[in-house]
Design an enzyme around this catalytic site. Sequence first.
Site, PDB file in Angstrom:
ATOM      1  N   ASN A  17      38.536  37.865  24.825  1.00  0.00           N
ATOM      2  CA  ASN A  17      40.007  37.758  25.446  1.00  0.00           C
ATOM      3  C   ASN A  17      40.445  36.429  25.069  1.00  0.00           C
ATOM      4  O   ASN A  17      39.883  35.550  25.799  1.00  0.00           O
ATOM      5  CB  ASN A  17      39.840  38.099  26.847  1.00  0.00           C
ATOM      6  N   LYS A  60      43.437  35.419  25.404  1.00  0.00           N
ATOM      7  CA  LYS A  60      44.411  34.914  26.416  1.00  0.00           C
ATOM      8  C   LYS A  60      45.778  34.644  25.711  1.00  0.00           C
ATOM      9  O   LYS A  60      46.072  35.095  24.649  1.00  0.00           O
ATOM     10  CB  LYS A  60      43.860  34.163  27.379  1.00  0.00           C
ATOM     11  N   HIS A  88      43.663  42.681  34.308  1.00  0.00           N
ATOM     12  CA  HIS A  88      42.836  41.403  34.607  1.00  0.00           C
ATOM     13  C   HIS A  88      43.228  40.816  35.845  1.00  0.00           C
ATOM     14  O   HIS A  88      44.429  40.806  36.080  1.00  0.00           O
ATOM     15  CB  HIS A  88      43.053  40.577  33.232  1.00  0.00           C
ATOM     16  N   GLU A  99      43.904  37.533  36.085  1.00  0.00           N
ATOM     17  CA  GLU A  99      45.148  36.750  36.025  1.00  0.00           C
ATOM     18  C   GLU A  99      46.424  37.677  36.242  1.00  0.00           C
ATOM     19  O   GLU A  99      47.235  36.900  36.713  1.00  0.00           O
ATOM     20  CB  GLU A  99      45.184  36.235  34.720  1.00  0.00           C
ATOM     21  N   GLU A 146      34.649  41.289  36.522  1.00  0.00           N
ATOM     22  CA  GLU A 146      34.724  39.625  36.230  1.00  0.00           C
ATOM     23  C   GLU A 146      35.076  39.044  37.637  1.00  0.00           C
ATOM     24  O   GLU A 146      36.266  38.959  38.380  1.00  0.00           O
ATOM     25  CB  GLU A 146      36.232  39.328  35.417  1.00  0.00           C
ATOM     26  N   GLY A 153      36.586  30.993  33.708  1.00  0.00           N
ATOM     27  CA  GLY A 153      37.412  29.795  33.204  1.00  0.00           C
ATOM     28  C   GLY A 153      37.096  28.616  34.270  1.00  0.00           C
ATOM     29  O   GLY A 153      37.529  27.570  33.989  1.00  0.00           O
ATOM     30  N   SER A 210      33.104  32.816  32.685  1.00  0.00           N
ATOM     31  CA  SER A 210      32.260  31.867  31.977  1.00  0.00           C
ATOM     32  C   SER A 210      31.140  32.100  31.075  1.00  0.00           C
ATOM     33  O   SER A 210      29.891  31.622  31.151  1.00  0.00           O
ATOM     34  CB  SER A 210      32.001  30.693  33.008  1.00  0.00           C
TER      35      SER A 210
END
Length: 254
Positions: free
Chosen positions: A10, A12, A96, A98, A166, A172, A212
């Site tokens: 991904n 992003k 996702h 985010e 996730e 991140g 990560s």
Amino acid sequence: MARKFFVGGNWKCNGTLDEVKKIVAMLNDGAVPSSDVVEVVVSPPFVFLPTVQSSLKPDFQVAAQNCWVKKGGAFTGEVSAEMLANLGVPWVILGHSERRALLGESNEFVGDKVAYALSQGLKVIACVGETLEQRESGSTMEVVAAQTKAIAEKISSWDNVVLAYEPVWAIGTGKVASPAQAQEVHLELRKWLQGNVSPQVAETTRIIYGGSVNGANCKELGGQADVDGFLVGGASLKPEFIDIIKAAEVKKSA
């Protein structure tokens, strides 16, 4: 039936055209296991999808990072599943964390998106995961089960769905779920599918880990019985993504 290892990258909201071309060159030059051992899908921003798709070697596929919840129309700024299908983009990432956190996408909205994308012939990487607060309060399984249930209630077939676990606290941040923590949640998700969808779906659906993942931890994570691959963020823009793809070999030799 063995589940084929799956590695998603991904990208992003990153990259210029020159940077994207360099990443594609790196991927094309990388020595990775054959496509019967691992399925590799990279997800550039929308604007770079045609460039990447036309220049990437055929072993690798592309995914969009999102699509709209229904047919296109007067939805400024959105991209519909039909458009992706028309471009021959086979995969899309939906739900996702985010987007759930920053754009307020609810479990139900994500479930609707997954169902609509599947109805248009796309394959879906559907993301679930808990925040640090939820993990610390002991509600991890309750959270990811509710997220998975919202998808399961809207779809009739899981054949074209990869479930990505996730943990939000590991995305991140450099913090990684330990292999044991990842395996525990993946096993519980598989049990949930077994009890609430079907034993066959539980056995065949790939559940991948994201948060990560890097070249140093991928083999141990990938060696867990119920970890069927990865959804990789920042490391998918770097040469170590090749090492992460190679982690598929741990399953082949198991």
